[in-house]
Write a protein that holds these residues in place. Structure first.
Motif: not given
Length: 370
Positions: A173-175, A184-185, A190-191, A202-205
């Motif tokens: 995720v890099g975070s 990220a999910q 299936w994600n 996907v745009q993270l929080a």
């Protein structure tokens, strides 16, 4: 959630206390449900009825047990170190409760949305080790001390592969932010990381964009193995069967809490059940989408009701967490207890080498694919 409370009560100390107390209310209600579930599931697996006399089908037996513990005499051994003996159960529960601060119950409620959430989760867990060692040493009882030393050796050993499983997801995720890991999910089932992670950007929080594609299916076997290994370490960190040698009744009476009675024993009990849900919720967050719906949509979106979306997200996380708590109980009444040498062999010669190997492979693939 915080803004909702502030709109009713204002921005003051009472609002802050209520905001922080919400997980405590959840833990108390969950503990009653988990205790009832444990006695009923064990009874079912042993082909007996279990408690049936307290309320219809014995459903208020956990409440009766709480009152029984409250009324029991609080005994402190004459030779015990009274300060440490009395402090240990409070420290044990405090460590479990403090960890809930970074568990996102929904996209709108997390006690502390800190960027180092995953790191904090690992660090705060070490407080429980100190509490257990304190209880065992201060009791002035050889069985308590043996139990505490076994528990500390076990938890410290299994912390290593557990942390590596967390690092694997963080690398992808890099975070270290827990909301970022859940976001990220987002989307369909299936994600989830147990199925290889997101298949589209996907745009993270935090606002950053995580680039993803169907090529992420290459991560599936590694994340699946990481899930299995994390769940094994979770069993060990909560001292549950087959890793319950710190409390081995046939050898050590009750291990580090042999000398505790009444409310102090109840606090160790509460700490154990709180930790069971904590590791189950973290399992759901890391590998099963956290508060994400498996369908990728919410009823609240259809009615444009954000409070309903938050409620659904809480329901999904609670449901996933309770499922893994059920599996922990199920395994307790199914598997035999491992010996000390078997327990250490599994950790140092199996889980740790494999966890480092998976972390290296995932790190290499992330660099190559991104």
């Amino acid at each position: 959630m915080e803004s909702l409370l502030q709109s009713f009560l204002g921005d003051n100390l009472l609002t802050l206390v209520l905001y922080c107390a919400l997980p405590l209310v959840f833990i108390l209600l969950y503990a009653l449900l988990a205790i009832l579930g444990e006695v009923k599931i064990s009874a079912w697996m042993q082909d007996r009825l279990g408690p049936m006399r307290t309320g219809p089908y014995g459903i208020i037996q956990p409440i009766a047990d709480v009152f029984k513990l409250l009324q029991k005499e609080d005994i402190t051994p004459k030779e015990a170190d009274k300060f440490l003996f009395n402090l240990a159960p409070f420290l044990s529960f405090m460590a479990a409760y403090a960890a809930f601060a970074v568990v996102p119950f929904s996209s709108q409620y997390v006690g502390s949305d800190m960027n180092l959430g995953a790191f904090y989760l690992i660090a705060i867990g070490s407080l429980n080790v100190a509490a257990i060692m304190m209880a065992g040493w201060a009791s002035h009882n050889k069985y308590s001390l043996f139990g505490a030393m076994r528990s500390v050796a076990q938890i410290v050993s299994y912390e290593v592969p557990a942390a590596m499983m967390l690092v694997i997801i963080v690398i992808f995720v890099g975070s270290l932010n827990m909301q970022d890991i859940i976001t990220a999910q987002s989307g369909p089932i299936w994600n989830w990381f147990v199925f290889g992670g997101p298949k589209a950007d996907v745009q993270l929080a935090s606002g950053e964009v995580l680039a993803a594609s169907w090529a992420n299916l290459i991560f599936l076997p590694f994340f699946l193995a990481a899930f299995v290994m994390y769940y094994i370490t979770a069993l060990a960190e909560t001292n549950r069967t087959p890793f319950d040698i710190p409390e081995a009744e046939s050898e050590l009476v009750s291990g580090y809490h042999t000398e505790y009675s009444g409310m102090k024993f109840a606090m160790f009990f509460m700490s154990e059940y709180a930790n069971m849900f904590l590791v189950s919720a973290v399992t759901a967050i890391l590998f099963f989408g956290g508060w994400n719906s498996p369908f990728g949509v919410y009823l609240g979106d259809a009615f444009d009701a954000q409070w309903l979306v938050a409620l659904e997200q809480f329901g999904w996380l609670a449901l996933k967490g309770l499922f893994f708590v059920f599996v922990i109980i199920w395994l307790r009444w199914t598997l035999p207890r491992l010996r000390v040498d078997q327990l250490m062999y599994m950790c140092w010669k199996v889980l740790i080498p494999f966890s480092f190997g998976i972390a290296l492979i995932v790190g290499f693939l992330v660099v190559v694919l991104k």
